[in-house]
Design a protein around this motif. Structure first.
Motif, PDB file in Angstrom:
ATOM      1  N   PHE A 115       0.835 -16.392 -39.382  1.00  0.00           N
ATOM      2  CA  PHE A 115      -0.466 -15.878 -39.790  1.00  0.00           C
ATOM      3  C   PHE A 115      -0.365 -14.376 -40.001  1.00  0.00           C
ATOM      4  O   PHE A 115       0.383 -13.687 -39.308  1.00  0.00           O
ATOM      5  N   ILE A 116      -1.120 -13.877 -40.974  1.00  0.00           N
ATOM      6  CA  ILE A 116      -1.141 -12.457 -41.285  1.00  0.00           C
ATOM      7  C   ILE A 116      -2.366 -11.860 -40.614  1.00  0.00           C
ATOM      8  O   ILE A 116      -3.500 -12.095 -41.037  1.00  0.00           O
ATOM      9  N   ALA A 117      -2.150 -11.095 -39.561  1.00  0.00           N
ATOM     10  CA  ALA A 117      -3.253 -10.543 -38.770  1.00  0.00           C
ATOM     11  C   ALA A 117      -4.000  -9.467 -39.552  1.00  0.00           C
ATOM     12  O   ALA A 117      -3.408  -8.617 -40.203  1.00  0.00           O
ATOM     13  N   GLY A 118      -5.312  -9.539 -39.502  1.00  0.00           N
ATOM     14  CA  GLY A 118      -6.155  -8.515 -40.098  1.00  0.00           C
ATOM     15  C   GLY A 118      -6.337  -8.625 -41.599  1.00  0.00           C
ATOM     16  O   GLY A 118      -7.034  -7.811 -42.192  1.00  0.00           O
ATOM     17  N   ALA A 119      -5.743  -9.613 -42.236  1.00  0.00           N
ATOM     18  CA  ALA A 119      -5.852  -9.766 -43.689  1.00  0.00           C
ATOM     19  C   ALA A 119      -7.078 -10.585 -44.053  1.00  0.00           C
ATOM     20  O   ALA A 119      -7.505 -11.455 -43.302  1.00  0.00           O
ATOM     21  N   GLU A 120      -7.650 -10.290 -45.228  1.00  0.00           N
ATOM     22  CA  GLU A 120      -8.797 -11.035 -45.727  1.00  0.00           C
ATOM     23  C   GLU A 120      -8.396 -11.830 -46.959  1.00  0.00           C
ATOM     24  O   GLU A 120      -7.630 -11.357 -47.791  1.00  0.00           O
ATOM     25  N   ASP A 168      -8.528 -13.017 -41.104  1.00  0.00           N
ATOM     26  CA  ASP A 168      -7.566 -13.669 -40.202  1.00  0.00           C
ATOM     27  C   ASP A 168      -7.378 -15.153 -40.491  1.00  0.00           C
ATOM     28  O   ASP A 168      -7.214 -15.962 -39.586  1.00  0.00           O
ATOM     29  N   THR A 169      -7.386 -15.531 -41.762  1.00  0.00           N
ATOM     30  CA  THR A 169      -7.191 -16.933 -42.119  1.00  0.00           C
ATOM     31  C   THR A 169      -5.998 -17.131 -43.050  1.00  0.00           C
ATOM     32  O   THR A 169      -5.768 -18.245 -43.517  1.00  0.00           O
ATOM     33  N   LEU A 170      -5.233 -16.075 -43.329  1.00  0.00           N
ATOM     34  CA  LEU A 170      -4.116 -16.197 -44.260  1.00  0.00           C
ATOM     35  C   LEU A 170      -2.835 -16.588 -43.528  1.00  0.00           C
ATOM     36  O   LEU A 170      -2.448 -15.966 -42.547  1.00  0.00           O
ATOM     37  N   GLN A 171      -2.188 -17.617 -44.034  1.00  0.00           N
ATOM     38  CA  GLN A 171      -0.955 -18.150 -43.456  1.00  0.00           C
ATOM     39  C   GLN A 171       0.178 -17.932 -44.453  1.00  0.00           C
ATOM     40  O   GLN A 171       0.099 -18.353 -45.604  1.00  0.00           O
ATOM     41  N   GLU A 220      11.247 -19.179 -51.349  1.00  0.00           N
ATOM     42  CA  GLU A 220       9.854 -19.064 -51.764  1.00  0.00           C
ATOM     43  C   GLU A 220       9.016 -18.505 -50.627  1.00  0.00           C
ATOM     44  O   GLU A 220       9.232 -18.830 -49.464  1.00  0.00           O
ATOM     45  N   GLU A 221       8.064 -17.651 -50.982  1.00  0.00           N
ATOM     46  CA  GLU A 221       7.057 -17.154 -50.038  1.00  0.00           C
ATOM     47  C   GLU A 221       5.699 -17.491 -50.629  1.00  0.00           C
ATOM     48  O   GLU A 221       5.431 -17.201 -51.787  1.00  0.00           O
ATOM     49  N   GLN A 222       4.856 -18.116 -49.825  1.00  0.00           N
ATOM     50  CA  GLN A 222       3.547 -18.538 -50.286  1.00  0.00           C
ATOM     51  C   GLN A 222       2.508 -18.180 -49.236  1.00  0.00           C
ATOM     52  O   GLN A 222       2.744 -18.334 -48.042  1.00  0.00           O
ATOM     53  N   VAL A 223       1.338 -17.721 -49.692  1.00  0.00           N
ATOM     54  CA  VAL A 223       0.239 -17.390 -48.795  1.00  0.00           C
ATOM     55  C   VAL A 223      -0.906 -18.347 -49.087  1.00  0.00           C
ATOM     56  O   VAL A 223      -1.252 -18.581 -50.238  1.00  0.00           O
ATOM     57  N   GLN A 224      -1.479 -18.916 -48.003  1.00  0.00           N
ATOM     58  CA  GLN A 224      -2.581 -19.854 -48.162  1.00  0.00           C
ATOM     59  C   GLN A 224      -3.682 -19.514 -47.164  1.00  0.00           C
ATOM     60  O   GLN A 224      -3.405 -19.219 -46.004  1.00  0.00           O
ATOM     61  N   CYS A 225      -4.923 -19.566 -47.625  1.00  0.00           N
ATOM     62  CA  CYS A 225      -6.074 -19.385 -46.743  1.00  0.00           C
ATOM     63  C   CYS A 225      -6.381 -20.730 -46.104  1.00  0.00           C
ATOM     64  O   CYS A 225      -6.583 -21.730 -46.807  1.00  0.00           O
ATOM     65  N   VAL A 226      -6.402 -20.771 -44.777  1.00  0.00           N
ATOM     66  CA  VAL A 226      -6.678 -22.039 -44.100  1.00  0.00           C
ATOM     67  C   VAL A 226      -8.169 -22.388 -44.141  1.00  0.00           C
ATOM     68  O   VAL A 226      -8.538 -23.524 -43.873  1.00  0.00           O
ATOM     69  N   GLN A 267      -8.422 -22.955 -48.591  1.00  0.00           N
ATOM     70  CA  GLN A 267      -7.238 -23.547 -49.211  1.00  0.00           C
ATOM     71  C   GLN A 267      -6.754 -22.811 -50.459  1.00  0.00           C
ATOM     72  O   GLN A 267      -5.959 -23.355 -51.225  1.00  0.00           O
ATOM     73  N   HIS A 268      -7.235 -21.580 -50.683  1.00  0.00           N
ATOM     74  CA  HIS A 268      -6.740 -20.763 -51.808  1.00  0.00           C
ATOM     75  C   HIS A 268      -5.278 -20.434 -51.553  1.00  0.00           C
ATOM     76  O   HIS A 268      -4.895 -20.019 -50.462  1.00  0.00           O
ATOM     77  N   THR A 269      -4.415 -20.631 -52.567  1.00  0.00           N
ATOM     78  CA  THR A 269      -2.981 -20.418 -52.428  1.00  0.00           C
ATOM     79  C   THR A 269      -2.508 -19.443 -53.497  1.00  0.00           C
ATOM     80  O   THR A 269      -2.942 -19.512 -54.646  1.00  0.00           O
TER      81      THR A 269
END
Length: 73
Positions: free
Chosen positions: A8-13, A21-24, A37-43, A46-48
């Motif tokens: 999880f990426i702390a402090g990110a929107e 604090d929902t980005l993984q 590969e690096e991927q970021v997803q909002c839990v 579900q935005h990726t």
């Protein structure tokens, strides 16, 4: 063996929903350990998205304004 790590990426929107604090971050590597590969997803929504940086090319110039390079030891 390929490996996938999730953090999880702390402090990110999230850029889509604005939730904090929902980005993984998911990092996938190949058997040799190289990042595939690096991927970021909002839990929350579900935005990726992927944010893959291209390697920066070093530029060489004959600029006389360069005083020196800092090389910590």
């Amino acid at each position: 063996m390929a490996r996938t790590r999730k953090r999880f990426i702390a402090g990110a929107e999230c850029p889509a929903c604005g939730a904090a604090d929902t980005l993984q971050l998911t990092i996938s590597t190949d058997p040799e350990g190289n990042v595939r590969e690096e991927q970021v997803q909002c839990v929350a929504c579900q935005h990726t998205f992927k944010d893959k940086e291209e390697p920066q090319q070093q530029t060489t110039s004959n600029d006389d304004t360069l005083i020196g390079l800092f090389k910590p030891e």
